[in-house]
Enzyme design. Structure first.
Site, PDB file in Angstrom:
ATOM      1  N   ASN A 103       0.874  -1.174   0.000  1.00 36.31           N
ATOM      2  CA  ASN A 103       0.000   0.000   0.000  1.00 36.31           C
ATOM      3  C   ASN A 103       0.912   1.225   0.000  1.00 36.31           C
ATOM      4  O   ASN A 103       1.507   1.557   1.016  1.00 36.31           O
ATOM      5  CB  ASN A 103      -0.878  -0.038   1.259  1.00 36.31           C
ATOM      6  CG  ASN A 103      -1.664   1.248   1.454  1.00 36.31           C
ATOM      7  OD1 ASN A 103      -1.740   2.078   0.542  1.00 36.31           O
ATOM      8  ND2 ASN A 103      -2.238   1.414   2.627  1.00 36.31           N
ATOM      9  N   TRP A 104       1.019   1.860  -1.180  1.00 38.52           N
ATOM     10  CA  TRP A 104       1.978   2.977  -1.300  1.00 38.52           C
ATOM     11  C   TRP A 104       1.447   4.263  -0.673  1.00 38.52           C
ATOM     12  O   TRP A 104       2.169   5.239  -0.594  1.00 38.52           O
ATOM     13  CB  TRP A 104       2.313   3.219  -2.776  1.00 38.52           C
ATOM     14  CG  TRP A 104       3.063   2.101  -3.424  1.00 38.52           C
ATOM     15  CD1 TRP A 104       3.410   0.895  -2.890  1.00 38.52           C
ATOM     16  CD2 TRP A 104       3.583   2.104  -4.764  1.00 38.52           C
ATOM     17  NE1 TRP A 104       4.103   0.147  -3.813  1.00 38.52           N
ATOM     18  CE2 TRP A 104       4.222   0.865  -4.965  1.00 38.52           C
ATOM     19  CE3 TRP A 104       3.564   3.026  -5.820  1.00 38.52           C
ATOM     20  CZ2 TRP A 104       4.840   0.525  -6.169  1.00 38.52           C
ATOM     21  CZ3 TRP A 104       4.178   2.698  -7.020  1.00 38.52           C
ATOM     22  CH2 TRP A 104       4.809   1.451  -7.194  1.00 38.52           C
ATOM     23  N   LYS A 105       0.172   4.266  -0.285  1.00 38.61           N
ATOM     24  CA  LYS A 105      -0.451   5.476   0.294  1.00 38.61           C
ATOM     25  C   LYS A 105      -0.198   6.673  -0.635  1.00 38.61           C
ATOM     26  O   LYS A 105      -0.184   6.501  -1.845  1.00 38.61           O
ATOM     27  CB  LYS A 105       0.069   5.706   1.718  1.00 38.61           C
ATOM     28  CG  LYS A 105      -0.072   4.453   2.586  1.00 38.61           C
ATOM     29  CD  LYS A 105       0.075   4.711   4.040  1.00 38.61           C
ATOM     30  CE  LYS A 105      -0.081   3.396   4.788  1.00 38.61           C
ATOM     31  NZ  LYS A 105      -0.153   3.553   6.215  1.00 38.61           N
ATOM     32  N   HIS A 107      -9.600   1.375   4.532  1.00 41.63           N
ATOM     33  CA  HIS A 107      -8.354   1.561   5.277  1.00 41.63           C
ATOM     34  C   HIS A 107      -8.622   2.532   6.424  1.00 41.63           C
ATOM     35  O   HIS A 107      -9.395   3.479   6.277  1.00 41.63           O
ATOM     36  CB  HIS A 107      -7.256   2.094   4.351  1.00 41.63           C
ATOM     37  CG  HIS A 107      -5.919   2.076   5.006  1.00 41.63           C
ATOM     38  ND1 HIS A 107      -5.537   3.040   5.914  1.00 41.63           N
ATOM     39  CD2 HIS A 107      -4.888   1.198   4.918  1.00 41.63           C
ATOM     40  CE1 HIS A 107      -4.316   2.749   6.356  1.00 41.63           C
ATOM     41  NE2 HIS A 107      -3.905   1.635   5.769  1.00 41.63           N
ATOM     42  N   GLU A 140      -7.044   4.939   7.580  1.00 39.80           N
ATOM     43  CA  GLU A 140      -6.796   6.357   7.262  1.00 39.80           C
ATOM     44  C   GLU A 140      -7.983   6.952   6.516  1.00 39.80           C
ATOM     45  O   GLU A 140      -8.332   8.108   6.700  1.00 39.80           O
ATOM     46  CB  GLU A 140      -5.494   6.498   6.457  1.00 39.80           C
ATOM     47  CG  GLU A 140      -4.279   6.288   7.352  1.00 39.80           C
ATOM     48  CD  GLU A 140      -3.069   5.693   6.665  1.00 39.80           C
ATOM     49  OE1 GLU A 140      -3.001   5.706   5.418  1.00 39.80           O
ATOM     50  OE2 GLU A 140      -2.174   5.196   7.388  1.00 39.80           O
ATOM     51  N   GLU A 176      -5.689  -4.891  10.327  1.00 39.19           N
ATOM     52  CA  GLU A 176      -4.686  -3.877  10.641  1.00 39.19           C
ATOM     53  C   GLU A 176      -5.069  -3.131  11.920  1.00 39.19           C
ATOM     54  O   GLU A 176      -5.893  -2.211  11.880  1.00 39.19           O
ATOM     55  CB  GLU A 176      -4.583  -2.858   9.500  1.00 39.19           C
ATOM     56  CG  GLU A 176      -4.223  -3.457   8.155  1.00 39.19           C
ATOM     57  CD  GLU A 176      -3.622  -2.411   7.218  1.00 39.19           C
ATOM     58  OE1 GLU A 176      -2.523  -2.671   6.704  1.00 39.19           O
ATOM     59  OE2 GLU A 176      -4.233  -1.359   7.018  1.00 39.19           O
ATOM     60  N   GLY A 185       2.197   2.194  10.995  1.00 44.51           N
ATOM     61  CA  GLY A 185       3.215   3.241  10.942  1.00 44.51           C
ATOM     62  C   GLY A 185       3.883   3.550  12.268  1.00 44.51           C
ATOM     63  O   GLY A 185       4.555   4.569  12.404  1.00 44.51           O
ATOM     64  N   SER A 211       3.034  -2.114  10.498  1.00 44.56           N
ATOM     65  CA  SER A 211       4.467  -2.204  10.811  1.00 44.56           C
ATOM     66  C   SER A 211       5.088  -3.557  10.432  1.00 44.56           C
ATOM     67  O   SER A 211       5.943  -4.071  11.152  1.00 44.56           O
ATOM     68  CB  SER A 211       4.728  -1.887  12.293  1.00 44.56           C
ATOM     69  OG  SER A 211       4.352  -0.552  12.569  1.00 44.56           O
ATOM     70  N   GLY A 244       2.775  -1.095   4.344  1.00 44.31           N
ATOM     71  CA  GLY A 244       2.805   0.330   4.033  1.00 44.31           C
ATOM     72  C   GLY A 244       4.230   0.806   3.816  1.00 44.31           C
ATOM     73  O   GLY A 244       4.813   0.618   2.751  1.00 44.31           O
ATOM     74  N   GLY A 245       4.824   1.390   4.858  1.00 48.26           N
ATOM     75  CA  GLY A 245       6.156   2.003   4.758  1.00 48.26           C
ATOM     76  C   GLY A 245       7.201   1.128   4.076  1.00 48.26           C
ATOM     77  O   GLY A 245       7.935   1.604   3.192  1.00 48.26           O
TER      78      GLY A 245
HETATM   79  P1  PGA Z   1       2.640   0.331   7.755  1.00 48.20           P
HETATM   80  O1  PGA Z   1       1.199   0.582   7.089  1.00 48.20           O
HETATM   81  O2  PGA Z   1       3.194  -0.945   7.176  1.00 48.20           O
HETATM   82  O3  PGA Z   1       3.461   1.549   7.348  1.00 48.20           O
HETATM   83  O4  PGA Z   1       2.430   0.239   9.225  1.00 48.20           O
HETATM   84  C1  PGA Z   1       0.321  -0.476   6.829  1.00 48.20           C
HETATM   85  C2  PGA Z   1      -0.945   0.039   6.201  1.00 48.20           C
HETATM   86  O5  PGA Z   1      -1.402   1.132   6.569  1.00 48.20           O
HETATM   87  O6  PGA Z   1      -1.539  -0.638   5.329  1.00 48.20           O
END
Ligand code: PGA
Length: 255
Positions: free
Chosen positions: A10-12, A99, A101, A171, A177, A217, A238-239
């Site tokens: 997930n590149w956000k 998600h 967010e 999640e 994050g 994470s 994500g990251g």
């Molecule tokens: P993260 O994000 O790996 O940076 O914790 C995961 C996500 O939001 O899908």
């Protein structure tokens, strides 16, 4: 039945169209040996879907493509929105929905998630439905009840053929994050309960086919411990998905 693991990035809101194309090319060299065993998906922002899709097509990559959001109508006067048909046209296989967010900053609810899930299936794509509890919910020991309700809300009125193709990402909000994670066993308990909820709604074949990803994470250092759990079928990253080296290491951990 053996479920094929899925590792999705997930590149956000990172990577321009050009940067995304380069990231996928760098990824290709590092993960192409694993394609037979692990499904790899990338979910760039809308603006990079076309360039990434073109690299996947021209280089004949066995990589799946996902979007991070969608609207539920096929077309119309909905300024700023993108429809399922438009994503299919760019050869998207998946769409991330719900998600945390989006739920937190953009008003996504179980009801809108449900509309999106139906529209994604109707267009021939597969939703990656995100669920997860806040720290307060966890501390109140209400995680499983809360997540169960999110799953029920998201999947209301879905037919069981579609349910068999579904992907759900567990999640926990406090792990996204932050560098903090639940224990692999703790994450597996919630993933098992998600599978049971899907089984109760759609029957055992859907529960058996369902891929439940862990997200929050996930790093090269901890990925293997999550993948070793019986009810965790991959990860939503994500990251660590923004760097070809780390993402490839996570993919390799799913072998
Ligand atoms: P993260 O994000 O790996 O940076 O914790 C995961 C996500 O939001 O899908």
């Amino acid at each position: 039945m053996e479920r094929r693991p899925l590792v999705a990035g997930n590149w956000k809101m990172y990577k321009t169209a050009g940067e995304g194309a380069i990231l996928v090319q760098n990824l290709e060299e590092r993960v192409s040996a694993y394609w037979a065993e692990v499904e790899v998906a990338v979910c760039p922002p809308f603006t990079a879907l076309k360039s990434v899709s073109t690299v996947i097509e021209l280089d004949r990559l066995e990589m799946s493509l996902g979007a991070q959001n969608v609207y539920w109508e096929d077309e119309g006067a909905f300024t700023g929105e993108v429809s399922p048909r438009m994503l299919v046209d760019l050869r998207c296989d998946y769409v991330i929905v719900g998600h945390s967010e989006r739920r937190e900053y953009f008003g996504e609810t179980d009801e809108t998630v449900n509309k999106k899930v139906k529209a994604i299936f109707a267009a021939g794509m597969v939703p990656i439905v995100c669920v997860g509890e806040s720290l307060a919910t966890r501390e109140a020991e209400e995680t499983e009840t809360f997540v169960r309700e999110q799953v029920r809300g998201a999947l209301q009125g879905i037919d069981s053929d579609h349910a068999q193709r579904l992907v759900i990402a567990y999640e926990p909000l406090w792990a996204i994050g932050t560098g903090r994670t639940p224990t692999p066993e703790g994450a597996n308990d919630v993933c098992r309960s998600i599978r049971a909820t899907v089984g109760a709604m759609f029957g055992p074949p859907s529960a058996i086919a369902l891929r439940v990803l862990y997200g929050g994470s996930v790093k090269p250092e901890n990925a293997r411990t999550f993948f070793a759990e019986p009810d965790i079928d991959g990860a939503l990253v994500g990251g660590a998905a923004l760097d070809a080296e780390s993402f490839a290491e996570i993919v390799a951990a799913a072998l």
